[in-house]
Design a protein around this motif. Structure first.
Motif, short mmCIF file in Angstrom:
data_model
loop_
_atom_site.label_atom_id
_atom_site.label_comp_id
_atom_site.label_asym_id
_atom_site.label_seq_id
_atom_site.Cartn_x
_atom_site.Cartn_y
_atom_site.Cartn_z
N GLU A 277 -5.39 0.71 -4.52
CA GLU A 277 -6.45 0.22 -3.67
C GLU A 277 -5.58 0.46 -2.43
O GLU A 277 -5.92 0.54 -1.02
CB GLU A 277 -7.81 -0.57 -3.54
N GLU A 278 -4.58 -0.88 -2.57
CA GLU A 278 -4.13 -1.44 -1.72
C GLU A 278 -2.68 0.01 -0.39
O GLU A 278 -3.13 0.09 0.90
CB GLU A 278 -2.95 -1.76 -2.15
N LYS A 279 -2.88 0.66 -1.68
CA LYS A 279 -1.67 1.90 -1.44
C LYS A 279 -2.71 2.59 -0.32
O LYS A 279 -2.65 3.23 0.88
CB LYS A 279 -1.42 2.44 -2.12
N LYS B 276 -4.57 -3.78 -16.19
CA LYS B 276 -3.45 -2.95 -16.52
C LYS B 276 -3.87 -1.95 -15.10
O LYS B 276 -3.05 -1.83 -14.57
CB LYS B 276 -2.27 -2.16 -17.23
N LYS C 276 -5.91 -1.60 -8.43
CA LYS C 276 -5.19 -3.19 -7.12
C LYS C 276 -4.60 -2.54 -6.21
O LYS C 276 -4.66 -1.83 -4.90
CB LYS C 276 -5.08 -4.15 -7.54
N GLN C 277 -3.00 -1.65 -6.91
CA GLN C 277 -2.09 -1.29 -5.91
C GLN C 277 -2.46 0.34 -5.28
O GLN C 277 -2.28 0.46 -4.06
CB GLN C 277 -1.22 -1.35 -7.02
N GLU D 102 -5.14 -3.53 -12.20
CA GLU D 102 -3.73 -3.71 -11.07
C GLU D 102 -3.57 -2.22 -10.49
O GLU D 102 -3.01 -2.50 -9.57
CB GLU D 102 -2.40 -4.15 -12.12
N GLU D 103 -3.12 -1.43 -11.21
CA GLU D 103 -2.72 0.12 -10.98
C GLU D 103 -4.00 -0.20 -9.72
O GLU D 103 -3.86 1.21 -8.90
CB GLU D 103 -2.65 1.03 -12.60
#
Length: 313
Positions: A153-155, A144, A150-151, A147-148
């Motif tokens: 990082e994407e943000k 999790k 990753k999110q 994933e957070e």
């Protein structure tokens, strides 16, 4: 604590070895239990009665007694030996018993240790299971978090791209603003230059107008002066016609105040002729000559509303 496959294999081998040792000790203890020792059966001597002489009998009796004595001695020795063996066997049995008891105690201790070890293993297995469950939960949480992350990082990348785009627009806007300011500055410089040129032209034009106006004023003044001089001459002539004084050669300066139309409201001598009578007659002549000739142009009249002139009839 997480155990590896090697640690688990080593624990399994230790457990198998402990069981084999316990089984061997039990078998060895049962195999060495001493069997009870039975006393040898008593021997019965059978005496056959024969006819012998007394010496022989006595010798035989002595021999028998001696033999019996040796036999008893031997039996006593054997019994003693048996006692010793029995004692030794008892001691050995006692030692074996103590050893068995010790072994049983050791086995009990080993069983206790094994039970404790099994308990520890169970607890360890429980802990391992808990650890695995915890690791599973942690793995889920980690997944999790990943994933957070990753999110995030994407943000973050999206934010960086947005900031880059904002920065690019800002730079372009800054360039545009600088260019506009440059154009404004050039326009302002051009405006100032045009304004200076316009002012210079305006000043030149005003100067030209001023020169023209001065020329016109001068021409107008000269024309007015000529007109006023002409009317002064006419006034002098009209006043002279009504002036009565016998003596000639005198003159004075008069200040006359008139209203439109030439009517005199005041007349007085401001520079005397030296003759009070002449002066008074001059003032009276001005009043009699009223209305005096004046120009119809009000602008020219205003210049001579208060008129100073030399009077020499």
């Amino acid at each position: 604590m997480r155990l590896g496959w090697f640690d688990r294999l080593l624990s399994f081998i230790y457990s198998i070895g402990i069981h084999v040792i316990l089984a061997g000790i039990l078998i060895f203890s049962f195999a060495f239990v001493p069997e009870p020792v039975s006393p040898p059966p008593a021997q019965v001597d059978i005496v056959q009665a024969v006819a012998v002489d007394e010496r022989k009998v006595e010798a035989e009796i002595n021999r028998l007694k001696e033999a019996e004595k040796k036999k008893r001695d031997a039996e006593a020795a054997r019994q003693q030996e048996l006692k010793k063996k029995a004692e030794a066997e008892r001691k050995r049995a006692e030692a074996a018993k103590k050893k068995r008891e010790a072994e049983e105690k050791r086995i009990a201790e080993l069983r206790k240790q094994r039970a404790e070890e099994e308990k520890k293993n169970e607890e360890q297995a429980k802990r391992i299971a808990e650890l695995k469950a915890k690791q599973k939960v942690e793995a889920k949480e980690l997944a999790k978090l990943e994933e957070e992350k990753k999110q995030l990082e994407e943000k973050r990348k999206a934010e960086e791209e947005r900031l880059k785009e904002v920065e690019k627009k800002r730079v372009e806007e800054e360039k545009r603003r600088i260019e506009e300011e440059k154009q404004k500055k050039l326009a302002e410089e051009k405006r100032i230059k045009d304004e200076k040129r316009r002012k210079a032209e305006e000043q030149a034009r005003l100067a030209e107008l001023d020169r023209e106006q001065k020329a016109l004023d001068l021409a107008q003044r000269r024309q007015d002066d000529a007109t006023i001089n002409r009317y002064i001459w006419e006034i002098q002539s009209k006043v002279s016609q009504v002036f009565i004084y016998p003596e000639k050669g005198l003159s004075c300066t008069l200040l006359v105040q008139m209203i439109p139309g030439g009517d005199v409201v005041d007349a007085k001598v401001i520079e005397s002729s030296g003759s009070a009578v002449f002066d008074r007659q001059a003032e009276i002549a001005v009043m009699k000559a009223s209305p005096l000739p004046v120009p119809e142009d009000p602008r020219v009249f205003e210049k001579m509303r208060k008129l100073k002139f030399d009077f020499e009839p």
